[in-house]
Design a protein around this motif. Sequence first.
Motif, PDB file in Angstrom:
ATOM      1  N   GLN A 113       0.832  -1.206   0.000  1.00 46.64           N
ATOM      2  CA  GLN A 113       0.000   0.000   0.000  1.00 46.64           C
ATOM      3  C   GLN A 113       0.866   1.255   0.000  1.00 46.64           C
ATOM      4  N   THR A 114       1.926   1.230   0.799  1.00 45.21           N
ATOM      5  CA  THR A 114       2.831   2.380   0.861  1.00 45.21           C
ATOM      6  C   THR A 114       3.518   2.615  -0.479  1.00 45.21           C
ATOM      7  N   MET A 115       4.045   1.531  -1.073  1.00 52.18           N
ATOM      8  CA  MET A 115       4.753   1.651  -2.346  1.00 52.18           C
ATOM      9  C   MET A 115       3.805   2.041  -3.477  1.00 52.18           C
ATOM     10  N   SER A 116       2.572   1.582  -3.402  1.00 54.72           N
ATOM     11  CA  SER A 116       1.600   1.917  -4.442  1.00 54.72           C
ATOM     12  C   SER A 116       1.292   3.410  -4.453  1.00 54.72           C
ATOM     13  N   LYS A 117       1.505   4.069  -3.319  1.00 56.65           N
ATOM     14  CA  LYS A 117       1.263   5.513  -3.228  1.00 56.65           C
ATOM     15  C   LYS A 117       2.502   6.328  -3.617  1.00 56.65           C
ATOM     16  N   LEU A 118       3.678   5.842  -3.199  1.00 59.02           N
ATOM     17  CA  LEU A 118       4.892   6.660  -3.313  1.00 59.02           C
ATOM     18  C   LEU A 118       5.803   6.320  -4.484  1.00 59.02           C
ATOM     19  N   ILE A 120       6.474   5.864  -7.839  1.00 59.16           N
ATOM     20  CA  ILE A 120       5.880   6.123  -9.155  1.00 59.16           C
ATOM     21  C   ILE A 120       6.823   5.806 -10.312  1.00 59.16           C
ATOM     22  N   ASN A 121       8.054   5.396  -9.993  1.00 56.82           N
ATOM     23  CA  ASN A 121       9.030   5.145 -11.063  1.00 56.82           C
ATOM     24  C   ASN A 121       9.480   3.691 -11.132  1.00 56.82           C
ATOM     25  N   ILE A 122       8.703   2.782 -10.550  1.00 55.23           N
ATOM     26  CA  ILE A 122       9.071   1.362 -10.626  1.00 55.23           C
ATOM     27  C   ILE A 122       9.061   0.897 -12.080  1.00 55.23           C
ATOM     28  N   HIS A 123      10.151   0.276 -12.481  1.00 56.08           N
ATOM     29  CA  HIS A 123      10.289  -0.183 -13.864  1.00 56.08           C
ATOM     30  C   HIS A 123      10.225  -1.703 -13.967  1.00 56.08           C
ATOM     31  N   SER A 124      10.801  -2.386 -12.975  1.00 62.33           N
ATOM     32  CA  SER A 124      10.937  -3.841 -13.076  1.00 62.33           C
ATOM     33  C   SER A 124      10.678  -4.510 -11.737  1.00 62.33           C
ATOM     34  N   VAL A 125       9.922  -5.606 -11.771  1.00 58.92           N
ATOM     35  CA  VAL A 125       9.672  -6.409 -10.578  1.00 58.92           C
ATOM     36  C   VAL A 125      10.021  -7.861 -10.892  1.00 58.92           C
ATOM     37  N   ILE A 126      10.756  -8.481  -9.977  1.00 58.08           N
ATOM     38  CA  ILE A 126      11.119  -9.889 -10.096  1.00 58.08           C
ATOM     39  C   ILE A 126      10.524 -10.603  -8.889  1.00 58.08           C
ATOM     40  N   VAL A 127       9.770 -11.658  -9.132  1.00 54.88           N
ATOM     41  CA  VAL A 127       9.080 -12.329  -8.034  1.00 54.88           C
ATOM     42  C   VAL A 127       9.120 -13.847  -8.227  1.00 54.88           C
ATOM     43  N   PRO A 128       9.417 -14.607  -7.181  1.00 50.65           N
ATOM     44  CA  PRO A 128       9.334 -16.069  -7.282  1.00 50.65           C
ATOM     45  C   PRO A 128       7.889 -16.509  -7.498  1.00 50.65           C
ATOM     46  N   GLN A 129       7.715 -17.626  -8.190  1.00 47.33           N
ATOM     47  CA  GLN A 129       6.374 -18.101  -8.511  1.00 47.33           C
ATOM     48  C   GLN A 129       5.506 -18.267  -7.269  1.00 47.33           C
ATOM     49  N   MET A 130       6.083 -18.783  -6.182  1.00 50.08           N
ATOM     50  CA  MET A 130       5.318 -19.031  -4.971  1.00 50.08           C
ATOM     51  C   MET A 130       4.877 -17.740  -4.284  1.00 50.08           C
ATOM     52  N   LYS A 131       5.481 -16.624  -4.676  1.00 53.16           N
ATOM     53  CA  LYS A 131       5.149 -15.337  -4.063  1.00 53.16           C
ATOM     54  C   LYS A 131       4.367 -14.434  -5.012  1.00 53.16           C
ATOM     55  N   ALA A 132       4.017 -14.942  -6.179  1.00 51.99           N
ATOM     56  CA  ALA A 132       3.386 -14.096  -7.199  1.00 51.99           C
ATOM     57  C   ALA A 132       2.073 -13.493  -6.719  1.00 51.99           C
ATOM     58  N   HIS A 133       1.400 -14.140  -5.783  1.00 52.81           N
ATOM     59  CA  HIS A 133       0.124 -13.612  -5.293  1.00 52.81           C
ATOM     60  C   HIS A 133       0.299 -12.272  -4.592  1.00 52.81           C
ATOM     61  N   TRP A 134       1.534 -11.948  -4.172  1.00 56.28           N
ATOM     62  CA  TRP A 134       1.775 -10.660  -3.520  1.00 56.28           C
ATOM     63  C   TRP A 134       1.607  -9.486  -4.486  1.00 56.28           C
ATOM     64  N   LEU A 135       1.600  -9.770  -5.776  1.00 57.74           N
ATOM     65  CA  LEU A 135       1.382  -8.702  -6.755  1.00 57.74           C
ATOM     66  C   LEU A 135       0.004  -8.066  -6.581  1.00 57.74           C
ATOM     67  N   PHE A 136      -0.885  -8.766  -5.916  1.00 55.91           N
ATOM     68  CA  PHE A 136      -2.212  -8.218  -5.631  1.00 55.91           C
ATOM     69  C   PHE A 136      -2.099  -6.935  -4.804  1.00 55.91           C
ATOM     70  N   ASN A 137      -1.039  -6.850  -3.975  1.00 57.39           N
ATOM     71  CA  ASN A 137      -0.869  -5.709  -3.078  1.00 57.39           C
ATOM     72  C   ASN A 137      -0.013  -4.597  -3.662  1.00 57.39           C
ATOM     73  N   LEU A 138       0.414  -4.748  -4.896  1.00 56.84           N
ATOM     74  CA  LEU A 138       1.301  -3.749  -5.499  1.00 56.84           C
ATOM     75  C   LEU A 138       0.683  -3.213  -6.784  1.00 56.84           C
ATOM     76  N   ASN A 139       0.334  -1.952  -6.777  1.00 58.94           N
ATOM     77  CA  ASN A 139      -0.282  -1.348  -7.960  1.00 58.94           C
ATOM     78  C   ASN A 139       0.081   0.137  -8.018  1.00 58.94           C
ATOM     79  N   PRO A 140       1.357   0.446  -8.305  1.00 58.87           N
ATOM     80  CA  PRO A 140       1.803   1.844  -8.324  1.00 58.87           C
ATOM     81  C   PRO A 140       1.141   2.627  -9.448  1.00 58.87           C
ATOM     82  N   PRO A 141       1.130   3.960  -9.359  1.00 58.80           N
ATOM     83  CA  PRO A 141       0.431   4.800 -10.338  1.00 58.80           C
ATOM     84  C   PRO A 141       0.844   4.546 -11.789  1.00 58.80           C
TER      85      PRO A 141
END
Length: 291
Positions: A113-118, A120-141
């Motif tokens: 939630q914090t990162m989704s607000k602040l 704004i310049n995220i370019h790349s995300v790398i996530v293990p398959q078992m943790k992919a569900h955490w993408l639900f909590n990340l939605n930057p502008p």
Amino acid sequence: MVLKVCEYACGVCSLAIANSAAQCTHTTATTPIELFEAIARYAAQDKDTGTSLARVSKAVNLWIIPILYSSIDLRTDLDIELLQRTFEGPSGKQLALYLKTIYMGIFTAELGQTMSKLCINIHSVIVPQMKAHWLFNLNPPSGIPWLTVLGPLRPLHLSTIAMPVLKTVTHLRFPWDTPYGNFGEVDKLSFTHFACVYKPIKRGAADQIPYLCRLIQLLLKMKTIEVLVICIDLRKPSSYVSVSEINDMVEYIQAAEKKDRRVVISTPELNENMCDEEFWRYAEEILSTRM
């Protein structure tokens, strides 16, 4: 060699401080400050060295901090705690602007939630398959242009409905496997670059071979797709997959490459030894020869 560069960087940055105080030799006094900066930035690619350099002076700190915060690995609870505290601090909004690459080895809804607000310049995300569900909590502008999912993927269900940020992804890469699942609202996807690996493996009732065919067909129908990379990895075929099935799939992929210039066949060696930047550059260079 790297150690020597890092030691030299710490030395020249210390001399840069002396230079500003007019307490250095004639050689350091005549050396352009841009050279000190270039050396320090190069050395700061090593996190430990960068942390040391950031303490040299306020001027050097301004060079180094954007580099230290440009790429962050979240692997422990302490990493989460420190980053959350940083973003909530007085410099949090400014530091969040530097963040471009994240490895999501661990994550929390609160940090998302914090990162989704602040951030704004995220370019790349790398996530293990078992943790992919955490993408639900990340939605930057500005979304996440580049997404890489590691590990054996089946079953993996990346959905635009469950993960809104998936709609913003342009470069989606699966370096180790073929995703088995439904992307959801396909018409809302914005993939321009897609890569996965064909491995002749069956797990349970999962029928990978027809699915990979359907996946290739789906992607090539998308108007946005510019590059589709398929790595053929036959090093450890499953005993549950027949030789004829393997040959049929390989022939299908090879035929797709001949028929559509956007399809690129890769080898395991190239696929595993390249970071995302190198990998996509490699694919684009191959396409440029087909113009």
